[in-house]
Design a protein around this motif. Structure first.
Motif, mmCIF file in Angstrom:
data_model
loop_
_atom_site.group_PDB
_atom_site.id
_atom_site.type_symbol
_atom_site.label_atom_id
_atom_site.label_comp_id
_atom_site.label_asym_id
_atom_site.label_seq_id
_atom_site.Cartn_x
_atom_site.Cartn_y
_atom_site.Cartn_z
ATOM 1 N N UNK A 134 -54.452 47.758 -1.329
ATOM 2 C CA UNK A 134 -53.221 48.194 -1.989
ATOM 3 C C UNK A 134 -52.422 47.052 -2.606
ATOM 4 N N UNK A 135 -53.095 45.939 -2.922
ATOM 5 C CA UNK A 135 -52.495 44.874 -3.724
ATOM 6 C C UNK A 135 -53.268 44.770 -5.028
ATOM 7 N N UNK A 136 -52.547 44.667 -6.132
ATOM 8 C CA UNK A 136 -53.165 44.596 -7.452
ATOM 9 C C UNK A 136 -52.482 43.489 -8.245
ATOM 10 N N UNK A 137 -53.303 42.628 -8.882
ATOM 11 C CA UNK A 137 -52.724 41.619 -9.768
ATOM 12 C C UNK A 137 -52.835 42.101 -11.206
ATOM 13 N N UNK A 138 -51.703 42.052 -11.914
ATOM 14 C CA UNK A 138 -51.618 42.540 -13.291
ATOM 15 C C UNK A 138 -51.169 41.396 -14.186
ATOM 16 N N UNK A 139 -51.886 41.191 -15.282
ATOM 17 C CA UNK A 139 -51.577 40.103 -16.205
ATOM 18 C C UNK A 139 -50.396 40.481 -17.090
ATOM 19 N N UNK A 140 -49.897 39.482 -17.827
ATOM 20 C CA UNK A 140 -48.728 39.715 -18.680
ATOM 21 C C UNK A 140 -49.008 40.730 -19.784
ATOM 22 N N UNK A 141 -50.264 40.875 -20.183
ATOM 23 C CA UNK A 141 -50.594 41.831 -21.245
ATOM 24 C C UNK A 141 -51.127 43.145 -20.670
ATOM 25 N N UNK A 142 -50.732 43.467 -19.446
ATOM 26 C CA UNK A 142 -51.033 44.772 -18.835
ATOM 27 C C UNK A 142 -52.533 44.984 -18.614
ATOM 28 N N UNK A 143 -53.183 44.015 -18.000
ATOM 29 C CA UNK A 143 -54.570 44.190 -17.577
ATOM 30 C C UNK A 143 -54.654 43.960 -16.071
ATOM 31 N N UNK A 144 -55.537 44.703 -15.411
ATOM 32 C CA UNK A 144 -55.779 44.487 -13.989
ATOM 33 C C UNK A 144 -56.714 43.294 -13.833
ATOM 34 N N UNK A 145 -56.222 42.227 -13.173
ATOM 35 C CA UNK A 145 -57.046 41.040 -12.952
ATOM 36 C C UNK A 145 -57.893 41.193 -11.697
ATOM 37 N N UNK A 146 -57.306 41.786 -10.642
ATOM 38 C CA UNK A 146 -58.091 42.062 -9.438
ATOM 39 C C UNK A 146 -57.392 43.100 -8.564
ATOM 40 N N UNK A 147 -58.173 43.731 -7.718
ATOM 41 C CA UNK A 147 -57.690 44.571 -6.632
ATOM 42 C C UNK A 147 -58.123 43.891 -5.344
ATOM 43 N N UNK A 148 -57.207 43.714 -4.402
ATOM 44 C CA UNK A 148 -57.516 42.952 -3.193
ATOM 45 C C UNK A 148 -58.721 43.556 -2.475
ATOM 46 N N UNK A 149 -59.535 42.666 -1.907
ATOM 47 C CA UNK A 149 -60.682 43.163 -1.155
ATOM 48 C C UNK A 149 -60.228 43.712 0.198
ATOM 49 N N UNK A 150 -61.065 44.530 0.792
ATOM 50 C CA UNK A 150 -60.744 45.073 2.112
ATOM 51 C C UNK A 150 -60.598 43.945 3.116
ATOM 52 N N UNK A 151 -59.637 44.096 4.025
ATOM 53 C CA UNK A 151 -59.347 43.045 4.991
ATOM 54 C C UNK A 151 -60.193 43.238 6.243
ATOM 55 N N UNK A 152 -61.043 42.281 6.594
ATOM 56 C CA UNK A 152 -61.885 42.438 7.780
ATOM 57 C C UNK A 152 -61.057 42.508 9.056
ATOM 58 N N UNK A 153 -61.415 43.426 9.923
ATOM 59 C CA UNK A 153 -60.735 43.547 11.200
ATOM 60 C C UNK A 153 -59.477 44.381 11.181
ATOM 61 N N UNK A 154 -59.019 44.796 9.986
ATOM 62 C CA UNK A 154 -57.818 45.621 9.921
ATOM 63 C C UNK A 154 -58.169 47.046 10.342
ATOM 64 N N UNK A 155 -57.431 47.621 11.291
ATOM 65 C CA UNK A 155 -57.752 48.976 11.755
ATOM 66 C C UNK A 155 -57.757 49.985 10.620
ATOM 67 N N UNK A 156 -58.581 51.002 10.742
ATOM 68 C CA UNK A 156 -58.655 52.055 9.727
ATOM 69 C C UNK A 156 -57.278 52.667 9.497
ATOM 70 N N UNK A 157 -56.926 52.810 8.226
ATOM 71 C CA UNK A 157 -55.645 53.423 7.869
ATOM 72 C C UNK A 157 -54.513 52.441 7.695
ATOM 73 N N UNK A 158 -54.660 51.204 8.192
ATOM 74 C CA UNK A 158 -53.612 50.197 8.008
ATOM 75 C C UNK A 158 -53.731 49.572 6.624
ATOM 76 N N UNK A 159 -52.641 48.917 6.193
ATOM 77 C CA UNK A 159 -52.623 48.356 4.844
ATOM 78 C C UNK A 159 -51.575 47.249 4.772
ATOM 79 N N UNK A 160 -51.480 46.607 3.623
ATOM 80 C CA UNK A 160 -50.508 45.532 3.413
ATOM 81 C C UNK A 160 -49.120 46.152 3.218
ATOM 82 N N UNK A 161 -48.184 45.795 4.113
ATOM 83 C CA UNK A 161 -46.855 46.409 4.119
ATOM 84 C C UNK A 161 -45.822 45.563 3.398
ATOM 85 N N UNK A 162 -45.969 44.248 3.398
ATOM 86 C CA UNK A 162 -45.098 43.312 2.681
ATOM 87 C C UNK A 162 -45.982 42.219 2.107
ATOM 88 N N UNK A 163 -45.503 41.559 1.053
ATOM 89 C CA UNK A 163 -46.241 40.400 0.553
ATOM 90 C C UNK A 163 -45.264 39.419 -0.075
#
Length: 409
Positions: free
Chosen positions: A207-236
């Motif tokens: 649930x983290x996405x990097x977006x360039x200045x010209x509105x392109x998706x540069x990457x979507x964060x990879x799945x985090x190893x060891x994170x319990x099912x259903x958990x996600x990034x809450x702050x960054x």
């Protein structure tokens, strides 16, 4: 003169009262509105009011909106709806409408007294003719270098296009982190997002996405190893050149801001600097980069770590830390007991200010201040003292009453 209470707002110059949530009163005339009353602005001869077309209407209404998007109207004495604002639309948002009237302090290419509305999605601003309700001009209230982040509908837009996301970007502080080539936005997996997303979600933790200045998706964060099912990034946060997140299980993850790869993970009572994992005395409350040094705060202790992973120092306090600020090369700490502490750049205690009163820390643009919180007396703004963070002493009263000056100075 405008007067407020918890239930109403009075525009005495034009004799109009807004009685929340659904009544406009002009003398003996009452207009029951089809949507909850929101922001408002007095204009020459009347009042302009924003309604919420998505709110539950009362059992009886005295008029209807001609269109849900035309949710701003003008009322003049003796109780006449003069106009409804010109309608607006958005190809990706079904409930797009005027949401606020002159809510922001600055609105770009108009005078301060101009009538301006802002949309519920995407930061679209409209200069409105107060006599007719027609839109004179429009522009965007950009969040970052031309990118505008919508709080619903999963949209990030710019002049050259838009990114449609599978989940919404929460309308909260810290919803994006800036880097040289773009922004990293955090999505809320519990929301619907765009009806036509540019990629399909596969894991709440992505649930983290990097977006360039010209509105392109540069990457979507990879799945985090060891994170319990259903958990996600809450702050960054951007921390120097690092991208660090707190996950819903309480732990932390470091993400490569160039690729979206997960570099490291650690627990709630740890912090990693320079590939060294430091065990702390409790859960991390906050962290900050100050003059090239990482300052980590737990409930009752501060730690200073350098980029090589060395622990430069630590300070413990008798009660929970309420606030931490920086002045020049000095750290100023306010604890829940009301005491104030000054910490030097070598992490040693420079002074302690504790006169038995409960003080709140409040640095301002033109100085460093303490606010007195004694005996439940309010408001704080009337009990303000200038404070010298170099010596740890009160300097003078700014707005305090005589009885308090006599007591503390």
């Amino acid at each position: 003169m405008v007067e407020y209470d918890h239930r109403s707002k009075h525009y005495d110059e034009v004799g109009i009262e807004l009685d929340f949530p659904n009544a406009i009163r002009v003398g003996q005339t009452e207009l029951r509105t089809p949507g909850a009353i929101g922001t408002s602005k007095q204009v020459d001869g009347g009042v302009v009011v924003a309604l919420d077309p998505e709110s539950e209407p009362p059992p009886r209404t005295d008029f209807e909106l001609p269109d849900p998007s035309r949710s701003v109207l003008r009322v003049d004495p003796p109780g006449e709806v003069v106009w409804f604002v010109e309608g607006i639309s958005h190809p990706d948002v079904d409930n797009f409408h005027h949401a606020t009237v002159n809510l922001r302090n600055s609105y770009g290419p108009v005078d301060d007294d101009a009538l301006v509305t802002e949309s519920n999605v995407g930061g679209y601003c409209y200069h409105v003719n107060p006599d007719t309700g027609a839109i004179v001009d429009s522009w965007r209230s950009d969040d970052w270098n031309g990118l505008t982040i919508a709080s619903i509908a999963g949209l990030v837009e710019c002049d050259s296009g838009a990114v449609r996301l599978p989940w919404d970007v929460p309308d909260t502080a810290g919803r994006y982190a800036e880097f040289d080539t773009g922004i990293v936005v955090r999505l809320d997996p519990n929301t619907a997002g765009s009806a036509r997303p540019d990629f399909e979600p596969t894991d709440p933790a992505r649930n983290l996405v990097k977006i360039t200045r010209d509105c392109r998706i540069e990457w979507v964060v990879e799945s985090s190893p060891g994170l319990p099912d259903g958990d996600y990034h809450e702050r960054h946060w951007r921390h120097g050149d690092r991208l660090i997140t707190r996950t819903t299980d309480g732990g932390f993850t470091e993400v490569d801001p160039a690729t979206g790869s997960v570099l490291a993970t650690w627990g709630a009572e740890e912090f990693v600097c320079g590939d060294v994992c430091h065990a702390l005395d409790g859960s991390v409350e906050s962290f900050a980069k100050v003059d090239g040094v990482t300052r980590v705060r737990t409930d009752r202790r501060l730690y200073w770590l350098d980029d090589e992973g060395r622990k430069l120092g630590t300070q413990a306090f008798d009660t929970s830390i309420r606030d931490v600020r920086t002045f020049a090369d000095r750290t100023v700490v306010n604890t829940e007991s009301g005491s104030i502490y000054g910490i030097d750049s070598d992490c040693s205690l420079a002074w302690e200010f504790d006169d038995g009163n409960d003080w709140l820390l409040g640095p301002g643009e033109d100085g460093f201040y303490l606010f007195f919180d004694g005996g439940g007396r309010r408001p704080y703004s009337k009990m303000k003292f200038e404070f010298d963070p170099r010596r740890g002493e009160l300097v003078r009263s700014v707005t305090a009453p005589d009885w308090l000056v006599d007591e503390v100075l």
